[in-house]
Design a protein around this motif. Structure first.
Motif, short mmCIF file in Angstrom:
data_model
loop_
_atom_site.label_atom_id
_atom_site.label_comp_id
_atom_site.label_asym_id
_atom_site.label_seq_id
_atom_site.Cartn_x
_atom_site.Cartn_y
_atom_site.Cartn_z
N THR A 84 0.83 -1.21 0.00
CA THR A 84 0.00 0.00 0.00
C THR A 84 0.87 1.26 0.00
O THR A 84 0.62 2.23 -0.75
CB THR A 84 -0.92 0.01 1.23
OG1 THR A 84 -1.75 -1.16 1.20
CG2 THR A 84 -1.80 1.27 1.22
N TYR A 85 1.94 1.29 0.82
CA TYR A 85 2.85 2.44 0.84
C TYR A 85 3.50 2.65 -0.53
O TYR A 85 3.65 3.78 -1.01
CB TYR A 85 3.94 2.24 1.90
CG TYR A 85 3.43 2.26 3.32
CD1 TYR A 85 2.23 2.90 3.64
CD2 TYR A 85 4.14 1.64 4.35
CE1 TYR A 85 1.76 2.91 4.94
CE2 TYR A 85 3.69 1.66 5.66
CZ TYR A 85 2.49 2.29 5.96
OH TYR A 85 2.04 2.31 7.25
N ALA A 86 3.87 1.54 -1.16
CA ALA A 86 4.54 1.65 -2.47
C ALA A 86 3.59 2.21 -3.53
O ALA A 86 3.99 3.05 -4.35
CB ALA A 86 5.08 0.29 -2.89
N VAL A 87 2.32 1.74 -3.51
CA VAL A 87 1.34 2.25 -4.49
C VAL A 87 1.08 3.73 -4.29
O VAL A 87 1.04 4.52 -5.24
CB VAL A 87 0.04 1.43 -4.38
CG1 VAL A 87 -1.06 2.07 -5.23
CG2 VAL A 87 0.28 -0.02 -4.83
N GLU A 88 0.93 4.16 -3.00
CA GLU A 88 0.69 5.57 -2.72
C GLU A 88 1.89 6.42 -3.15
O GLU A 88 1.74 7.51 -3.72
CB GLU A 88 0.39 5.77 -1.24
CG GLU A 88 -0.94 5.19 -0.80
CD GLU A 88 -1.17 5.38 0.70
OE1 GLU A 88 -0.24 5.90 1.37
OE2 GLU A 88 -2.26 5.03 1.17
N GLY A 89 3.09 5.93 -2.87
CA GLY A 89 4.29 6.68 -3.28
C GLY A 89 4.39 6.79 -4.78
O GLY A 89 4.78 7.85 -5.31
N ALA A 90 4.04 5.73 -5.51
CA ALA A 90 4.09 5.77 -6.96
C ALA A 90 3.08 6.76 -7.53
O ALA A 90 3.37 7.50 -8.47
CB ALA A 90 3.85 4.37 -7.53
N ARG A 91 1.88 6.76 -6.96
CA ARG A 91 0.86 7.71 -7.43
C ARG A 91 1.29 9.16 -7.12
O ARG A 91 1.06 10.07 -7.92
CB ARG A 91 -0.47 7.41 -6.77
CG ARG A 91 -1.09 6.10 -7.27
CD ARG A 91 -2.36 5.78 -6.52
NE ARG A 91 -2.96 4.55 -7.05
CZ ARG A 91 -4.02 3.95 -6.50
NH1 ARG A 91 -4.58 4.46 -5.39
NH2 ARG A 91 -4.50 2.86 -7.04
N HIS A 92 1.89 9.36 -5.95
CA HIS A 92 2.36 10.70 -5.60
C HIS A 92 3.47 11.14 -6.56
O HIS A 92 3.52 12.30 -7.00
CB HIS A 92 2.86 10.72 -4.16
CG HIS A 92 3.14 12.10 -3.65
ND1 HIS A 92 2.15 13.03 -3.40
CD2 HIS A 92 4.33 12.72 -3.37
CE1 HIS A 92 2.70 14.15 -2.96
NE2 HIS A 92 4.02 14.00 -2.93
N ALA A 93 4.36 10.23 -6.91
CA ALA A 93 5.42 10.54 -7.86
C ALA A 93 4.84 10.87 -9.22
O ALA A 93 5.35 11.74 -9.94
CB ALA A 93 6.39 9.37 -7.96
N THR A 94 3.74 10.19 -9.60
CA THR A 94 3.07 10.50 -10.87
C THR A 94 2.52 11.92 -10.86
O THR A 94 2.61 12.66 -11.85
CB THR A 94 1.94 9.50 -11.13
OG1 THR A 94 2.48 8.17 -11.15
CG2 THR A 94 1.25 9.78 -12.44
#
Length: 437
Positions: A243-253
């Motif tokens: 979940t942390y990784a998905v949120e970080g990826a979306r934030h990076a997007t």
């Protein structure tokens, strides 16, 4: 005769004046003084018992009688008059007549006469000399009148030539100043073109990196989505890390989209925007750009804060102000961004040509730096003015232009040793918000 009277008689007889005492009828009853010898060489005693008025020539007796009348009334009278001596010569006399009162009544007169012939003759001679000098001066002035006229004509010609030369010098100075201004304008234009080329190159570089980074992120997001589909096979700890990784990826997007927006060179496209939402979204992006030692805190007033602006221009203006705040704090400190609305500021309303709404929306960026001097504050938004080594001087000029284009204004508050507050003020948009940030 008493001792006092004897001493008085000695003083009177030794005087160079002619001193007389007259009774109330003007008859001489005492006379003394060396000055009397010019009137009676045989001795002044011969004048005792004679009326003083009879000693004067007939043409002066009316005047002397008036003098005695004025003295009898209590007045001291002084006059100068000619009078013949016993030898028949005419002498000038300065005469003083004073009344002596006893028991509120006239008792007698004191008359003192002094020979002033030499003084009168000297004065007459001086007047004669002055008249002669005046005549000669008039002749000299008359002779120089023609020369003066010619000299005046020469002066007028010289003044005219001097004025023409002064006008030519002024025109030359004006032309020189205009040439200097043109040279400076050309230098500014060249510097502006050079800066624009640099910004375009940086924009292309950022755009290329952002595209490549976004493509890599999409691969990561697809892989993480595949893991989410099989989340049941993962442990609780693994699911939390996923979940942390998905949120970080979306934030990076989202950050990548911001970078692409900043890199684009596109015309202004104003739209209705809630300034509070824009600032909160911008703050997430700016925290990464400021660095770990600079914190950003947003204080938002509850409710809608609508304005009509170009979203990307305002974001870039906010970034420019925040970067300046970071530099003022030495890359360490806290930036507080406050968003709210207020009634129209009268001073700002007067400075704008167009009528502004009754309410305004503002965003205030406050830093904890060293503040600004009055000189820097007055020139802060001038193009190409900068206090930073290697700075372009265009960042805050862009801020001012962007806010002014939106119909707003910029307010600055700065205290030495405390910090600076830059407030961007916009007219409150009265329509409906149809687009989201």
């Amino acid at each position: 005769m008493s001792e006092g009277e004897g001493r008085y008689r000695q003083f009177a007889e030794a005087s160079a004046d002619c001193m007389k005492e007259l009774d109330r009828d003007g008859v001489i009853r005492f006379v003394a003084g060396l000055g009397c010898m010019a009137l009676v060489p045989e001795g002044p005693e011969r004048l005792v018992g004679v009326r003083w008025l009879d000693l004067w020539p007939p043409e002066a007796r009316d005047m002397v009688a008036r003098v005695l009348d004025r003295a009898a009334a209590g007045e001291r009278v002084d006059f100068v008059s000619p009078r013949q001596t016993s030898q028949g010569t005419s002498r000038w006399w300065e005469v003083m007549v004073a009344p002596v009162v006893a028991g509120d009544a006239l008792d007698h007169f004191i008359v003192i006469s002094r020979d002033v012939t030499e003084r009168v003759e000297l004065q007459a001679a001086l007047e004669s000399i002055n008249e002669l000098l005046q005549e000669r001066l008039n002749e000299t002035v008359a002779r120089s009148a023609s020369a003066t006229t010619q000299y005046g004509t020469l002066l007028e010609r010289l003044e005219s030539e001097h004025g023409a030369r002064r006008d030519a010098e002024n025109r030359l100075a004006s032309i020189t100043e205009q040439l200097e201004m043109a040279s400076r304008a050309r230098e500014l234009a060249e510097a502006s073109a050079h800066q624009a080329q640099k910004q375009q190159a940086v924009g292309q570089l950022v755009s290329g990196i952002a595209h490549d980074f976004n493509n890599m992120l999409q691969t990561v997001i697809v892989s993480l989505s595949g893991l989410q589909d099989e989340a049941d096979d993962l442990t609780v700890h693994q699911r939390r890390m996923l979940t942390y990784a998905v949120e970080g990826a979306r934030h990076a997007t989202a950050l990548t989209r911001r970078l692409l927006a900043f890199a684009r060179n596109q015309p202004s496209r104003p739209e209705p925007i809630d300034l509070g939402d824009l600032v909160e979204s911008f703050a997430d992006f700016a925290r990464h750009g400021m660095g770990g030692r600079v914190g950003i805190e947003v204080l938002r007033q509850p409710g809608m804060l609508p304005i009509w602006v170009d979203r990307h221009s305002i974001e870039q203006a906010l970034m420019n102000v925040c970067l300046n705040a970071r530099d003022a704090m030495g890359n360490m400190g806290s930036i507080v961004i406050q968003v709210g609305d207020r009634l129209t500021d009268d001073a700002l309303a007067d400075s704008l040509r167009e009528r502004v709404p009754a309410r305004q929306v503002f965003v205030c960026i406050a830093d904890t730096g060293g503040g600004m001097s009055d000189e820097v504050r007055e020139r802060l938004f001038e193009p190409y003015f900068t206090t930073k080594q290697g700075g372009s001087g265009l960042g805050l000029a862009q801020v001012y232009g962007t806010v002014a284009q939106a119909g707003g204004g910029v307010e600055i508050e700065s205290d030495a040793g405390i910090g600076t507050r830059i407030r961007l003020v916009f007219p409150r948009y009265a329509g409906a918000l149809t687009s989201a940030v």
